[in-house]
Scaffold this motif. Sequence first.
Motif, PDB file in Angstrom:
ATOM      1  N   LYS A 144       0.265   3.533  15.534  1.00 30.59           N
ATOM      2  CA  LYS A 144      -0.186   4.661  16.351  1.00 30.59           C
ATOM      3  C   LYS A 144       0.623   4.747  17.649  1.00 30.59           C
ATOM      4  CE  LYS A 144      -4.263   6.804  18.321  1.00 30.59           C
ATOM      5  NZ  LYS A 144      -5.682   6.708  18.607  1.00 30.59           N
ATOM      6  N   GLU A 145       0.770   3.606  18.346  1.00 27.12           N
ATOM      7  CA  GLU A 145       1.516   3.573  19.613  1.00 27.12           C
ATOM      8  C   GLU A 145       2.974   4.001  19.427  1.00 27.12           C
ATOM      9  OE1 GLU A 145       1.239   0.028  22.102  1.00 27.12           O
ATOM     10  OE2 GLU A 145      -0.695  -0.411  21.165  1.00 27.12           O
ATOM     11  N   MET A 146       3.541   3.641  18.284  1.00 30.81           N
ATOM     12  CA  MET A 146       4.962   3.904  18.064  1.00 30.81           C
ATOM     13  C   MET A 146       5.210   5.154  17.219  1.00 30.81           C
ATOM     14  SD  MET A 146       6.372   0.036  17.838  1.00 30.81           S
ATOM     15  CE  MET A 146       8.009   0.512  18.337  1.00 30.81           C
ATOM     16  N   SER A 147       4.131   5.877  16.928  1.00 30.39           N
ATOM     17  CA  SER A 147       4.200   7.102  16.133  1.00 30.39           C
ATOM     18  C   SER A 147       4.847   6.874  14.764  1.00 30.39           C
ATOM     19  CB  SER A 147       4.961   8.196  16.899  1.00 30.39           C
ATOM     20  OG  SER A 147       4.331   8.465  18.120  1.00 30.39           O
ATOM     21  N   TYR A 148       4.508   5.764  14.152  1.00 32.01           N
ATOM     22  CA  TYR A 148       4.975   5.466  12.796  1.00 32.01           C
ATOM     23  C   TYR A 148       3.939   5.983  11.802  1.00 32.01           C
ATOM     24  CZ  TYR A 148       8.256   1.991  14.769  1.00 32.01           C
ATOM     25  OH  TYR A 148       9.254   1.348  15.466  1.00 32.01           O
ATOM     26  N   PRO A 149       4.383   6.395  10.634  1.00 32.33           N
ATOM     27  CA  PRO A 149       3.414   6.788   9.602  1.00 32.33           C
ATOM     28  C   PRO A 149       2.508   5.603   9.234  1.00 32.33           C
ATOM     29  CG  PRO A 149       5.637   7.478   9.006  1.00 32.33           C
ATOM     30  CD  PRO A 149       5.761   6.598  10.215  1.00 32.33           C
ATOM     31  N   THR A 150       1.302   5.912   8.781  1.00 33.27           N
ATOM     32  CA  THR A 150       0.352   4.892   8.353  1.00 33.27           C
ATOM     33  C   THR A 150       0.971   4.004   7.275  1.00 33.27           C
ATOM     34  OG1 THR A 150      -1.442   6.421   8.819  1.00 33.27           O
ATOM     35  CG2 THR A 150      -1.981   4.550   7.427  1.00 33.27           C
ATOM     36  N   ASN A 151       0.700   2.712   7.376  1.00 27.77           N
ATOM     37  CA  ASN A 151       1.164   1.684   6.431  1.00 27.77           C
ATOM     38  C   ASN A 151       2.669   1.414   6.473  1.00 27.77           C
ATOM     39  OD1 ASN A 151      -1.442   1.130   5.524  1.00 27.77           O
ATOM     40  ND2 ASN A 151      -1.339   2.797   4.046  1.00 27.77           N
ATOM     41  N   THR A 152       3.334   1.892   7.528  1.00 30.21           N
ATOM     42  CA  THR A 152       4.766   1.613   7.678  1.00 30.21           C
ATOM     43  C   THR A 152       5.011   0.107   7.731  1.00 30.21           C
ATOM     44  OG1 THR A 152       5.206   3.676   8.846  1.00 30.21           O
ATOM     45  CG2 THR A 152       6.766   1.880   9.206  1.00 30.21           C
ATOM     46  N   LEU A 153       4.245  -0.588   8.560  1.00 25.50           N
ATOM     47  CA  LEU A 153       4.469  -2.026   8.733  1.00 25.50           C
ATOM     48  C   LEU A 153       4.124  -2.806   7.471  1.00 25.50           C
ATOM     49  CD1 LEU A 153       3.248  -2.458  12.425  1.00 25.50           C
ATOM     50  CD2 LEU A 153       5.581  -2.200  11.580  1.00 25.50           C
ATOM     51  N   TYR A 154       3.102  -2.360   6.746  1.00 30.32           N
ATOM     52  CA  TYR A 154       2.765  -3.035   5.483  1.00 30.32           C
ATOM     53  C   TYR A 154       3.898  -2.889   4.469  1.00 30.32           C
ATOM     54  CZ  TYR A 154      -1.961  -3.716   7.175  1.00 30.32           C
ATOM     55  OH  TYR A 154      -3.050  -4.109   7.909  1.00 30.32           O
ATOM     56  N   GLY A 155       4.650  -1.810   4.588  1.00 34.11           N
ATOM     57  CA  GLY A 155       5.780  -1.582   3.688  1.00 34.11           C
ATOM     58  C   GLY A 155       6.881  -2.610   3.847  1.00 34.11           C
ATOM     59  N   TYR A 156       6.873  -3.321   4.962  1.00 30.77           N
ATOM     60  CA  TYR A 156       7.914  -4.318   5.209  1.00 30.77           C
ATOM     61  C   TYR A 156       7.645  -5.639   4.507  1.00 30.77           C
ATOM     62  CZ  TYR A 156       9.469  -0.861   8.578  1.00 30.77           C
ATOM     63  OH  TYR A 156       9.895   0.293   9.157  1.00 30.77           O
ATOM     64  N   LYS A 157       6.614  -5.666   3.665  1.00 30.39           N
ATOM     65  CA  LYS A 157       6.402  -6.841   2.812  1.00 30.39           C
ATOM     66  C   LYS A 157       7.527  -6.948   1.794  1.00 30.39           C
ATOM     67  CE  LYS A 157       1.410  -7.489   2.793  1.00 30.39           C
ATOM     68  NZ  LYS A 157       0.205  -7.505   1.950  1.00 30.39           N
ATOM     69  N   SER A 158       8.060  -5.778   1.407  1.00 31.83           N
ATOM     70  CA  SER A 158       9.074  -5.764   0.342  1.00 31.83           C
ATOM     71  C   SER A 158      10.441  -5.276   0.797  1.00 31.83           C
ATOM     72  CB  SER A 158       8.588  -4.897  -0.815  1.00 31.83           C
ATOM     73  OG  SER A 158       8.336  -3.576  -0.357  1.00 31.83           O
ATOM     74  N   LYS A 159      10.571  -4.853   2.037  1.00 36.79           N
ATOM     75  CA  LYS A 159      11.870  -4.389   2.541  1.00 36.79           C
ATOM     76  C   LYS A 159      11.964  -4.638   4.040  1.00 36.79           C
ATOM     77  CE  LYS A 159      10.292   0.299   3.407  1.00 36.79           C
ATOM     78  NZ  LYS A 159      10.557   1.694   3.290  1.00 36.79           N
ATOM     79  N   VAL A 160      13.166  -4.496   4.551  1.00 34.03           N
ATOM     80  CA  VAL A 160      13.424  -4.666   5.977  1.00 34.03           C
ATOM     81  C   VAL A 160      13.740  -3.288   6.550  1.00 34.03           C
ATOM     82  CG1 VAL A 160      14.962  -5.744   7.662  1.00 34.03           C
ATOM     83  CG2 VAL A 160      14.292  -7.005   5.628  1.00 34.03           C
ATOM     84  N   PRO A 161      13.245  -2.986   7.738  1.00 31.93           N
ATOM     85  CA  PRO A 161      13.500  -1.658   8.312  1.00 31.93           C
ATOM     86  C   PRO A 161      14.964  -1.463   8.687  1.00 31.93           C
ATOM     87  CG  PRO A 161      12.453  -3.060   9.929  1.00 31.93           C
ATOM     88  CD  PRO A 161      12.455  -3.820   8.634  1.00 31.93           C
TER      89      PRO A 161
END
Length: 110
Positions: A23-40
Amino acid sequence: MSFYQRVQELAQKKGVSFKQIEKEMSYPTNTLYGYKSKVPGGQRLVELSQYFGVSIDFLMGQKNEKIYTEEDLIIILQDFEKFILPFSLGVIRSCVPKYLKDRKEKGIRQ
């Protein structure tokens, strides 16, 4: 430690949830959870490193930086003030007269 685990650890130490960060960084929901399988990508790496106050190397698991809490830093500063600063000032006071004398003898001016 994976990128995801590192971000999880940093969020925990900062006392924020992934939802709050997104929310603070205006990222879509579950963006950080997506990094379980990839790197940003690069821009997101920069943003997250700045958000957590760590290097990109640390986020990527290349370095083991100590993560200090606010309480740790307060203790360190208090100890510095009590122990290191007085010792340092004593050393400086004992060295300054000799240093100034040496400079004067060598003709060094500001």
